[in-house]
Design a protein around this motif. Structure first.
Motif, PDB file in Angstrom:
ATOM      1  N   GLU A 270       0.821  -1.208   0.000  1.00  0.00           N
ATOM      2  CA  GLU A 270       0.000   0.000   0.000  1.00  0.00           C
ATOM      3  C   GLU A 270       0.856   1.259   0.000  1.00  0.00           C
ATOM      4  O   GLU A 270       0.591   2.202  -0.743  1.00  0.00           O
ATOM      5  CB  GLU A 270      -0.942  -0.006   1.207  1.00  0.00           C
ATOM      6  N   GLN A 271       1.890   1.266   0.826  1.00  0.00           N
ATOM      7  CA  GLN A 271       2.775   2.435   0.913  1.00  0.00           C
ATOM      8  C   GLN A 271       3.910   2.392  -0.098  1.00  0.00           C
ATOM      9  O   GLN A 271       4.666   3.364  -0.204  1.00  0.00           O
ATOM     10  CB  GLN A 271       3.361   2.540   2.326  1.00  0.00           C
ATOM     11  N   ARG A 272       4.019   1.264  -0.828  1.00  0.00           N
ATOM     12  CA  ARG A 272       5.106   1.081  -1.800  1.00  0.00           C
ATOM     13  C   ARG A 272       6.454   1.289  -1.121  1.00  0.00           C
ATOM     14  O   ARG A 272       7.312   2.053  -1.571  1.00  0.00           O
ATOM     15  CB  ARG A 272       4.962   2.047  -2.969  1.00  0.00           C
ATOM     16  N   GLU A 273       6.669   0.565  -0.002  1.00  0.00           N
ATOM     17  CA  GLU A 273       7.909   0.674   0.752  1.00  0.00           C
ATOM     18  C   GLU A 273       8.456  -0.711   1.068  1.00  0.00           C
ATOM     19  O   GLU A 273       7.683  -1.659   1.319  1.00  0.00           O
ATOM     20  CB  GLU A 273       7.696   1.445   2.055  1.00  0.00           C
ATOM     21  N   VAL A 274       9.776  -0.815   1.062  1.00  0.00           N
ATOM     22  CA  VAL A 274      10.471  -2.027   1.489  1.00  0.00           C
ATOM     23  C   VAL A 274      10.891  -1.829   2.947  1.00  0.00           C
ATOM     24  O   VAL A 274      11.581  -0.856   3.279  1.00  0.00           O
ATOM     25  CB  VAL A 274      11.697  -2.319   0.611  1.00  0.00           C
ATOM     26  N   ILE A 275      10.472  -2.729   3.814  1.00  0.00           N
ATOM     27  CA  ILE A 275      10.756  -2.632   5.246  1.00  0.00           C
ATOM     28  C   ILE A 275      11.887  -3.601   5.586  1.00  0.00           C
ATOM     29  O   ILE A 275      11.759  -4.813   5.384  1.00  0.00           O
ATOM     30  CB  ILE A 275       9.506  -2.954   6.079  1.00  0.00           C
ATOM     31  N   LEU A 276      12.984  -3.081   6.088  1.00  0.00           N
ATOM     32  CA  LEU A 276      14.148  -3.888   6.442  1.00  0.00           C
ATOM     33  C   LEU A 276      14.373  -3.794   7.942  1.00  0.00           C
ATOM     34  O   LEU A 276      14.554  -2.691   8.490  1.00  0.00           O
ATOM     35  CB  LEU A 276      15.394  -3.403   5.694  1.00  0.00           C
ATOM     36  N   THR A 277      14.357  -4.939   8.616  1.00  0.00           N
ATOM     37  CA  THR A 277      14.667  -5.012  10.044  1.00  0.00           C
ATOM     38  C   THR A 277      16.069  -5.574  10.200  1.00  0.00           C
ATOM     39  O   THR A 277      16.325  -6.740   9.899  1.00  0.00           O
ATOM     40  CB  THR A 277      13.646  -5.899  10.778  1.00  0.00           C
ATOM     41  N   ILE A 278      16.997  -4.752  10.653  1.00  0.00           N
ATOM     42  CA  ILE A 278      18.414  -5.114  10.744  1.00  0.00           C
ATOM     43  C   ILE A 278      18.693  -5.670  12.131  1.00  0.00           C
ATOM     44  O   ILE A 278      18.425  -5.004  13.143  1.00  0.00           O
ATOM     45  CB  ILE A 278      19.307  -3.897  10.456  1.00  0.00           C
TER      46      ILE A 278
END
Length: 414
Positions: A270-278
């Motif tokens: 929906e937000q067109r975002e890639v979420i990366l949890t480091i």
């Protein structure tokens, strides 16, 4: 065996009840710490035990498609190869390449290959890798000054240690020369054979002293002429050190693995975002959100300034003149190339930038055929009017199509 150890009981048998009967199976490997007998230093090995354990741990993390396995940094174009884990199915993301020249993409396709289900996610590395690189630089910046001081001290200690070794070598050579001199002086002059041999040994020792002195002098001159690396400057400009042309992707991958344990990836459609949890070494976590490009959007877009120049010159200059102007202004294409007439023409077609004013069908400018149709005469007659100077026209370059203003057709001369 090649590590100098004797082991026994590395596998076990298992018993299962199948159809009401006990069935035994053999050859099931046991974990390393549960072997029945393990005698280290049992015999002389090819490698020591610490190197064996290091090799085994490296083999374990390089195991493909196994839980907890992370491939070591082996180079390539993708910075995060082997580090990304899918936040939906828990499997490792693989790297694929598309286009010419090739561009890396991260995708979770294991569930598609194994269960014929849709892929969990796919996203390009062009925005992900630089964002992770910035996170790495921000994480190591507080320790950069301390590391720079340590590197400077190690560099100076290395130079001093090398000079000290050369001085000890010179001292040993001088001692051997002095010993050879005393032996020659104590020799009986009448024993010519022994005296000649001792004289040669003395001369050889003196030549070795001269060689050591010359080597030490030369090393001091070379080290004095070589400037000491600016470690403090590197610490204040880590981004330049990270992006240096002589630093390859494999070096960056190895540095990344010393700081990061794992990276869990997910995509917010929906937000067109890639979420990366480091997941950092030591147990700390941080989250990074990166905008995912829209379909058809890429990072090789032609600069807006070049398009503005093209629009202002298109109806009055040829594509070759536009290309020459853009090159003189230092502007490049989206791929970092210089401009040519063919590239200008192709870009005009894509962005619908017409090369002639008559291409805009708003009635203000006409082609020669359109002017003849409006006057009710042949195109040959209109061409004669142009040649005689009765009907004014414009041309981008000589022999280019005529562009006729519609208002000029209403003149009395015409």
């Amino acid at each position: 065996f090649y590590a100098g150890a004797y082991a026994y009981g590395k596998s076990e048998k298992r018993t299962e009840i199948v159809d009401g009967r006990a069935r035994k199976s053999y050859g099931h490997g046991k974990p390393f710490g549960t072997w029945e007998v393990l005698l280290r230093d049992h015999h002389e090995g090819y490698i020591d035990w610490s190197e064996f354990e290091r090799n085994q741990s490296l083999i374990a993390v390089n195991t493909f498609a196994k839980k907890g396995g992370i491939k070591s940094g082996r180079g390539g174009q993708a910075l995060l190869a082997g580090l990304l884990t899918c936040g939906r199915c828990g499997r490792r993301l693989s790297v694929s390449y598309r286009g010419r020249p090739s561009h890396p993409y991260y995708q979770c396709k294991s569930i598609n290959q194994m269960l014929a289900k849709p892929r969990c996610m796919t996203f390009g590395a062009s925005r992900i890798d630089p964002a992770i690189g910035k996170e790495i630089l921000s994480a190591v910046t507080p320790m950069a000054t301390e590391a720079a001081m340590e590197a400077d001290r190690a560099h100076r200690d290395n130079l001093e240690e090398r000079h000290r070794m050369m001085e000890l070598d010179l001292q040993q050579a001088r001692y051997e020369a002095s010993l050879a001199e005393r032996r020659y002086a104590a020799c009986d002059p009448d024993n010519r054979l022994i005296a000649a041999q001792l004289e040669k040994s003395w001369e050889s020792a003196l030549r070795r002293v001269e060689t050591c002195e010359a080597a030490l002098t030369q090393a001091r001159q070379i080290d004095a002429g070589i400037p000491i690396p600016d470690f403090a400057g590197i610490a204040t400009d880590l981004e330049a050190a990270w992006s240096a042309p002589n630093v390859d992707t494999r070096c960056r991958q190895q540095l990344l693995r010393t700081l990061v344990t794992d990276i869990v990836a997910d995509v917010d459609e929906e937000q067109r975002e890639v979420i990366l949890t480091i997941h950092w070494k030591g147990g700390q976590h941080s989250q990074l959100r990166i905008r995912k490009p829209n379909p058809g959007e890429h990072g090789q877009k032609t600069p807006d300034a070049a398009l503005a120049v093209m629009r202002s010159m298109a109806t009055r200059w040829s594509d070759a003149d536009i290309a020459a102007t853009l090159n003189r202004m230092g502007m490049q294409t989206g791929q970092g190339k210089t401009w040519t007439a063919r590239r200008v023409g192709a870009l005009r077609t894509v962005h619908k930038i017409h090369g002639y004013r008559s291409a805009e069908k708003n009635g203000e400018w006409l082609t020669l055929t359109e002017a003849a149709k409006k006057l009710g005469v042949t195109a040959h007659r209109v061409r004669r009017l142009i040649k005689e100077g009765v009907l004014p026209t414009e041309q981008v370059v000589p022999d280019a199509p005529h562009q006729i203003r519609a208002a000029d057709l209403e003149k009395d001369e015409v």
